[in-house]
Design an enzyme around this catalytic site. Structure first.
Site, PDB file in Angstrom:
ATOM      1  CB  ALA A 105      -0.877  -0.021   1.246  1.00 32.50           C
ATOM      2  CD  GLU A 151       1.953  -5.613   5.627  1.00 29.97           C
ATOM      3  OE1 GLU A 151       2.768  -6.515   5.948  1.00 29.97           O
ATOM      4  OE2 GLU A 151       1.046  -5.788   4.800  1.00 29.97           O
TER       5      GLU A 151
END
Ligand code: HXC
Length: 258
Positions: A65, A132
């Site tokens: 993302a 992440e």
């Protein structure tokens, strides 16, 4: 719709959707996700398309993302806009098969996007990861659930907790990808697989997709019943008569999706 961040081509019944933000290694920003959702929905409802390929560049399928776009958002922002929910629904709703052709980085949301597809063909340069944790966050579009189902708890925990990358051969060994090919052969291999799928009865193809995906949603007993009933139902189609008839007559079947 004029796309800025993806390129779509339809050839031989196959829609090839290429993520195209080279300046950010195809990081998934809201524009890209909106365009991807629109392109997948359009391909799903286009009678000329029988299979979809989702790919990126040699260097990156998608590096996650878009961190720049997310960095300053608050909890209230992401919760109220329900970040990533609507944009990923179109992919999950698509009834036609989607093949991910992955070269280079498939990280974070990029790895999760590849796992949302029906199967993954990887180039030998592919690197998968859920890094992440390095950003003080975690997977958000299925990584903790899908990676665990695909590669098992131990490896999934390892990937999510350490943020390490998995190369293509480890990904193949672990069942994350269906095949690994040299980088230059990635798209030809994916196209050949997609064309092969496009030759089949679209009804059986949809039924297979539903049945295999159902195995992740239900118990074995219910899944077996679902499969058995779909199998029975296919005997109501002309394509089943054609497929079995063609075998017995030693000729190629001519499926008509009926
Ligand atoms: C925004 C990104 C990006 C990302 C790379 N870029 N990844 N921009 N979001 N996820 C940008 C860089 O800022 C840089 O832009 C350009 O792409 C090239 O990247 P470099 O880092 O210079 O390339 P390289 O040194 O080759 O390193 C490649 C890399 C590294 C190892 C893939 O870029 C990297 O670690 N990226 C982040 C990976 C990541 O953490 N992904 C998870 C994101 S969070 P400039 O302008 O500087 O040239 C996530 C959450 C998922 O995905 C939850 C739901 C979707």
């Amino acid at each position: 719709m004029a796309y800025e961040t993806i390129v779509v081509e339809v050839e031989d019944s196959v829609a090839l959707i290429r993520l195209n933000r080279p300046e950010a290694l195809n990081a998934l920003n809201s524009r890209l996700l909106e365009e991807l959702a629109a392109a997948v929905s359009a391909a799903d409802s286009n009678d000329k398309v029988r299979c979809i390929i989702l790919t990126g560049s040699d260097k990156a399928f998608a590096a996650g993302a878009d961190i720049r776009e997310m960095a300053d958002k608050s909890f209230v922002d992401v919760f109220t806009e329900d970040l990533f929910t609507i944009s990923t629904e179109a992919i999950l709703r698509c009834r036609k098969p989607i093949v991910a052709a992955v070269s280079g980085y498939a990280l974070g949301g990029g790895c999760e996007l590849a796992m949302m597809c029906d199967f993954i063909i990887a180039s030998d340069t592919a690197k998968f990861g859920q890094p992440e944790i390095n950003l003080g966050t975690m997977a958000g579009i299925g990584g903790s659930q899908r990676l665990t189902r695909f590669v098992g708890k131990s490896k999934s925990m390892d990937m999510h907790l350490t943020g390490r990358f998995m190369d293509a051969s480890e990904a193949e060994r672990s069942g994350l990808v269906s095949r690994v090919v040299p980088s230059a052969k990635l798209l030809p291999e994916a196209m050949a697989a997609a064309r092969k799928i496009a030759e089949k009865s679209a009804i059986s193809v949809m039924a297979v997709k539903e049945a295999v995906n159902r195995s992740y949603e239900t118990t074995l007993r219910e899944g077996l019943l679902f499969e058995r009933r779909l199998f029975h139902a296919l005997f109501a189609t002309e394509d089943q008569k054609e497929g079995m008839g063609a075998f017995l007559e030693k000729r190629e079947p001519q499926f008509r999706d009926r």
